[in-house]
Design a protein around this motif. Structure first.
Motif, PDB file in Angstrom:
ATOM      1  N   LEU A 110      -9.926  -1.764   6.324  1.00 37.88           N
ATOM      2  CA  LEU A 110     -10.583  -0.811   5.462  1.00 37.88           C
ATOM      3  C   LEU A 110     -11.867  -0.223   6.096  1.00 37.88           C
ATOM      4  CD1 LEU A 110     -10.523  -2.514   2.255  1.00 37.88           C
ATOM      5  CD2 LEU A 110      -9.044  -0.838   2.943  1.00 37.88           C
ATOM      6  N   LYS A 111     -12.257  -1.160   6.967  1.00 34.87           N
ATOM      7  CA  LYS A 111     -13.704  -0.450   7.783  1.00 34.87           C
ATOM      8  C   LYS A 111     -13.398   0.529   8.664  1.00 34.87           C
ATOM      9  CE  LYS A 111     -17.170  -2.205  11.013  1.00 34.87           C
ATOM     10  NZ  LYS A 111     -17.499  -3.631  11.800  1.00 34.87           N
ATOM     11  N   ALA A 112     -12.226   0.808   9.077  1.00 35.66           N
ATOM     12  CA  ALA A 112     -11.802   1.934  10.160  1.00 35.66           C
ATOM     13  C   ALA A 112     -10.998   3.002   9.522  1.00 35.66           C
ATOM     14  CB  ALA A 112     -11.006   1.239  11.290  1.00 35.66           C
ATOM     15  N   ALA A 113     -10.769   2.864   8.259  1.00 32.55           N
ATOM     16  CA  ALA A 113      -9.866   3.740   7.512  1.00 32.55           C
ATOM     17  C   ALA A 113     -10.755   4.874   6.736  1.00 32.55           C
ATOM     18  CB  ALA A 113      -8.908   2.978   6.468  1.00 32.55           C
ATOM     19  N   ASP A 114     -10.105   6.017   6.853  1.00 33.62           N
ATOM     20  CA  ASP A 114     -10.489   7.116   5.933  1.00 33.62           C
ATOM     21  C   ASP A 114      -9.914   6.644   4.408  1.00 33.62           C
ATOM     22  OD1 ASP A 114     -11.282   9.240   4.580  1.00 33.62           O
ATOM     23  OD2 ASP A 114      -9.987  10.716   5.678  1.00 33.62           O
ATOM     24  N   LYS A 115     -11.204   6.395   3.443  1.00 30.48           N
ATOM     25  CA  LYS A 115     -10.901   6.071   2.128  1.00 30.48           C
ATOM     26  C   LYS A 115     -11.317   7.087   0.884  1.00 30.48           C
ATOM     27  CE  LYS A 115     -13.439   2.440   2.862  1.00 30.48           C
ATOM     28  NZ  LYS A 115     -13.465   2.580   4.403  1.00 30.48           N
ATOM     29  N   ASN A 126      -5.128   2.732  -4.264  1.00 28.66           N
ATOM     30  CA  ASN A 126      -4.984   4.039  -3.555  1.00 28.66           C
ATOM     31  C   ASN A 126      -4.899   4.001  -1.857  1.00 28.66           C
ATOM     32  OD1 ASN A 126      -5.898   6.083  -5.947  1.00 28.66           O
ATOM     33  ND2 ASN A 126      -7.533   4.581  -6.043  1.00 28.66           N
ATOM     34  N   ALA A 127      -4.030   4.857  -1.556  1.00 26.25           N
ATOM     35  CA  ALA A 127      -3.787   4.619  -0.016  1.00 26.25           C
ATOM     36  C   ALA A 127      -4.748   4.980   0.783  1.00 26.25           C
ATOM     37  CB  ALA A 127      -2.315   5.594   0.311  1.00 26.25           C
ATOM     38  N   VAL A 128      -4.929   4.606   1.936  1.00 20.16           N
ATOM     39  CA  VAL A 128      -6.117   4.980   2.980  1.00 20.16           C
ATOM     40  C   VAL A 128      -5.315   5.596   4.292  1.00 20.16           C
ATOM     41  CG1 VAL A 128      -7.513   3.396   2.138  1.00 20.16           C
ATOM     42  CG2 VAL A 128      -6.225   2.694   3.917  1.00 20.16           C
ATOM     43  N   ALA A 129      -6.008   6.195   5.113  1.00 19.09           N
ATOM     44  CA  ALA A 129      -5.369   6.864   6.065  1.00 19.09           C
ATOM     45  C   ALA A 129      -6.021   6.243   7.219  1.00 19.09           C
ATOM     46  CB  ALA A 129      -5.615   8.399   6.149  1.00 19.09           C
ATOM     47  N   ILE A 130      -5.377   5.649   8.424  1.00 26.00           N
ATOM     48  CA  ILE A 130      -6.075   5.128   9.511  1.00 26.00           C
ATOM     49  C   ILE A 130      -4.935   5.408  10.771  1.00 26.00           C
ATOM     50  CG2 ILE A 130      -4.838   3.005   8.935  1.00 26.00           C
ATOM     51  CD1 ILE A 130      -7.258   1.849  10.665  1.00 26.00           C
ATOM     52  N   SER A 131      -5.501   6.056  11.868  1.00 26.23           N
ATOM     53  CA  SER A 131      -4.493   6.213  13.071  1.00 26.23           C
ATOM     54  C   SER A 131      -3.609   5.018  13.261  1.00 26.23           C
ATOM     55  CB  SER A 131      -5.215   6.775  14.004  1.00 26.23           C
ATOM     56  OG  SER A 131      -4.799   6.654  15.367  1.00 26.23           O
ATOM     57  N   GLN A 132      -2.466   5.374  13.534  1.00 30.35           N
ATOM     58  CA  GLN A 132      -1.694   4.024  14.039  1.00 30.35           C
ATOM     59  C   GLN A 132      -1.990   3.281  15.047  1.00 30.35           C
ATOM     60  OE1 GLN A 132       2.644   4.412  13.361  1.00 30.35           O
ATOM     61  NE2 GLN A 132       3.105   2.847  14.787  1.00 30.35           N
ATOM     62  N   GLU A 133      -2.640   4.233  15.942  1.00 25.02           N
ATOM     63  CA  GLU A 133      -3.283   3.741  17.348  1.00 25.02           C
ATOM     64  C   GLU A 133      -4.225   2.537  17.005  1.00 25.02           C
ATOM     65  OE1 GLU A 133      -5.452   5.389  21.405  1.00 25.02           O
ATOM     66  OE2 GLU A 133      -4.270   6.624  20.080  1.00 25.02           O
ATOM     67  N   VAL A 134      -5.260   2.943  16.231  1.00 19.64           N
ATOM     68  CA  VAL A 134      -6.405   2.127  15.825  1.00 19.64           C
ATOM     69  C   VAL A 134      -5.782   0.994  14.909  1.00 19.64           C
ATOM     70  CG1 VAL A 134      -8.504   2.146  14.402  1.00 19.64           C
ATOM     71  CG2 VAL A 134      -7.924   4.223  15.861  1.00 19.64           C
ATOM     72  N   LEU A 183      -1.578  -2.576   1.360  1.00 24.88           N
ATOM     73  CA  LEU A 183      -3.197  -3.018   1.440  1.00 24.88           C
ATOM     74  C   LEU A 183      -3.191  -4.607   0.909  1.00 24.88           C
ATOM     75  CD1 LEU A 183      -4.948   0.116   0.441  1.00 24.88           C
ATOM     76  CD2 LEU A 183      -4.842  -0.731   2.728  1.00 24.88           C
ATOM     77  N   GLU A 184      -2.551  -4.649  -0.186  1.00 22.41           N
ATOM     78  CA  GLU A 184      -2.370  -6.048  -0.899  1.00 22.41           C
ATOM     79  C   GLU A 184      -1.906  -6.952  -0.078  1.00 22.41           C
ATOM     80  OE1 GLU A 184      -2.111  -4.746  -5.654  1.00 22.41           O
ATOM     81  OE2 GLU A 184      -0.113  -5.861  -4.719  1.00 22.41           O
ATOM     82  N   LEU A 185      -0.887  -6.668   0.680  1.00 17.07           N
ATOM     83  CA  LEU A 185      -0.092  -7.659   1.736  1.00 17.07           C
ATOM     84  C   LEU A 185      -1.369  -8.081   2.894  1.00 17.07           C
ATOM     85  CD1 LEU A 185       3.452  -6.341   2.127  1.00 17.07           C
ATOM     86  CD2 LEU A 185       2.496  -8.449   1.043  1.00 17.07           C
TER      87      LEU A 185
END
Length: 548
Positions: free
Chosen positions: A68-73, A109-117, A55-57
């Motif tokens: 971040l807009k598309a991720a489950d935070k 903290n890690a976030v979850a986002i489909s690799q497809e998205v 996320l920092e990179l």
């Protein structure tokens, strides 16, 4: 895909590592061609966890907002169910300890986002730079020469017809997955093992009713594990992983109907109603890595260079960090601003990191399978976070890192700085509350140049520092003078941007609070600290390490 008259770099493979490498090179003005042998983009959640360091990179690269807009935070919680029955909740606890953001670590903290998205978002940023993925184009072979690489490409049309092309590039990077053509033709050793007896079934499935889609759900029958968790493209979908699959599934991937029936059998939860399953796959965990990341003008990154157990969520993130490490070095070499020898540091820096990553993920994998054999294991079997956030991943000991004498002893490749003060070879922390050229340090960092942060020092020392930085190749450094709060800068006429550390976070982290003695922290384009020095002589020494 190219910018300029001719692509300098061919990238074979358009997953996250290939996309990030292409973005980094394009932002640095290097024309690239990004190809993918598949005729369509991949579907499925696959590597859905994005760790803190990644996320920092992404923040530095400028692609974080849409991610971040598309991720489950949400702070994920794990729900364990008793068997038989499968409905009684044994415990419900966090998947990982929640870490409060700090001035230096805004995305802990890690976030979850489909690799497809995820990949679709990166392709959108690529398009903003005039780039695109060239689908249906396969690298079949290549040949190296002293000053270029010739690639043999085959493009398959919509009607199935093939056309061949011989194309010349300055460099070739294989981000073409675990079965990499590039790795095999380079003759790189793929060291490690494949767990022939440990098959895993993974995929995405629509859950119409019966399971809360905001939780991780665990059932642990004897020698098996069934997990459902968020992170799919579909709002009403869940990702699943099933360990201890039936013997016949080890040789043929089950249908959606077969999997659903096995779920009912294992969990007893016939109240759960399922819809479509966009993708399902069976694989055997492999723990392998190359013996080196490059030969001559050809490189490997991501899954082409390493594969491992998915436990710990390190795969996609390690791949992205490979690309970030290689990208800025390749940009300097391709534009003639640094010698080709700089590229040797890519392998030197990434080998110990990936070796440690394999050690950590394999240990976690083994602990998980041991737990299945004895009925579930203890809490540490399932908790994530800590080192897996990757904030301690470092390049300490690299031949192109210059540390001052006050730096502490080197730790492991995943070991964070212990002193609380910035050190060369480790991540550069953020610092908000600035005034002037930027509101926070991450806004100053970027993938196309180093950032030299100058703290304190008298007029003569600062002038000497400015002169030393001015000797670097044009466009390779952003020189920034950081002023303490309440300090009025005199007119200097030197090539410094100016920021004022209004809240004191930058001086606390980077200068140990000292406001008089000069301290120059040089942040690399990949967000790592390349040098911590106290005089112009140190700037010149670091410049020689990078630019020769």
């Amino acid at each position: 895909m190219a910018t300029g008259s001719h692509p300098s770099v061919l990238i074979a493979g358009a997953g996250p590592s290939g996309l990030i490498l292409a973005l980094t090179l394009l932002k640095s003005g290097v024309p690239v061609r990004l190809i993918n042998k598949e005729p369509v983009h991949r579907i499925g959640s696959r590597g859905a966890g994005v760790q803190a360091r990644t996320l920092e990179l992404y923040d530095i690269l400028g692609v974080l907002p849409e991610i971040l807009k598309a991720a489950d935070k949400t702070h994920a919680r794990r729900r364990m169910y008793a068997l038989p029955g499968g409905t009684e909740v044994v415990e419900q606890v966090p998947v990982a300890e929640w870490v409060e953001p700090t001035p230096g670590t805004p995305h802990p903290n890690a976030v979850a986002i489909s690799q497809e998205v995820h990949e679709d978002i990166l392709r959108g940023y690529l398009a903003d730079l005039g780039g695109a993925v060239e689908l249906g184009t396969e690298l079949r072979s290549f040949e190296q020469f002293p000053d270029h690489v010739v690639a043999q490409l085959v493009k398959t049309g919509a009607d199935g017809t093939e056309s061949t092309e011989s194309a010349r590039f300055e460099y070739l990077v294989g981000t073409d997955g675990v079965h990499s053509v590039v790795r095999k033709q380079l003759g790189l050793t793929f060291l490690g093992e494949t767990r022939e007896e440990q098959h895993l079934l993974v995929g995405d499935i629509i859950v119409e009713e019966g399971l809360d889609r905001g939780l991780w759900h665990y059932w642990i029958p004897e020698s098996q594990l069934m997990v459902f968790r968020p992170g799919t493209k579909e709002a009403n979908g869940l990702r699943f992983a099933f360990a201890g699959v039936p013997e016949h599934w080890k040789h043929a991937t089950p249908t959606r109907e077969e999997f659903v029936e096995e779920f009912y059998k294992v969990t007893g939860r016939r109240d759960v109603k399922f819809g479509a399953a966009p993708w399902i796959s069976v694989f055997r965990p492999s723990m392998r890595m190359v013996d080196k990341f490059s030969v001559g003008r050809v490189f490997v990154a991501g899954d082409a260079a390493h594969c491992h157990s998915p436990t710990g969520g390190q795969g996609l993130n390690s791949s992205v960090q490979d690309a970030a490490n290689l990208g800025w070095k390749l940009a300097l070499a391709a534009t003639g601003r640094a010698p080709a020898a700089l590229l040797d540091s890519y392998s030197v820096e990434r080998l110990p990191v990936i070796a440690e990553m394999l050690r950590l993920t394999t240990a976690l994998h083994d602990k998980m399978f041991d737990a299945l054999a004895d009925g579930g294991g203890d809490e540490s079997t399932w908790v994530r976070g800590g080192a897996f956030a990757m904030l301690g991943v470092n390049a300490r000991g690299s031949p192109i890192v210059l540390a001052d004498e006050s730096a502490g002893a080197a730790g492991g490749a995943y070991a964070a700085v212990e002193s609380g003060r910035v050190q060369a070879g480790y991540r550069a922390p953020d610092a908000p509350g600035l005034g002037g050229a930027a509101a926070r340090l991450f806004e100053l960092f970027g993938p196309a140049s180093h950032t030299a942060l100058v703290f304190g020092g008298d007029a003569r020392a600062r002038q000497e520092a400015a002169t030393a930085l001015g000797r670097w190749p044009r466009g390779t450094v952003r020189a920034v003078r950081v002023l303490p709060a309440g300090y009025a800068a005199e007119e200097s006429g030197w090539e410094f941007e100016v920021v004022k550390d209004r809240e004191g976070h930058a001086y606390a982290a980077y200068a140990g609070g000292a406001k008089e003695e000069m301290r120059v922290v040089i942040v690399r384009p990949d967000g790592m600290v390349g040098a911590v020095v106290s005089a112009a002589e140190g700037i010149e020494r670091y410049g020689k390490l990078i630019f020769g």
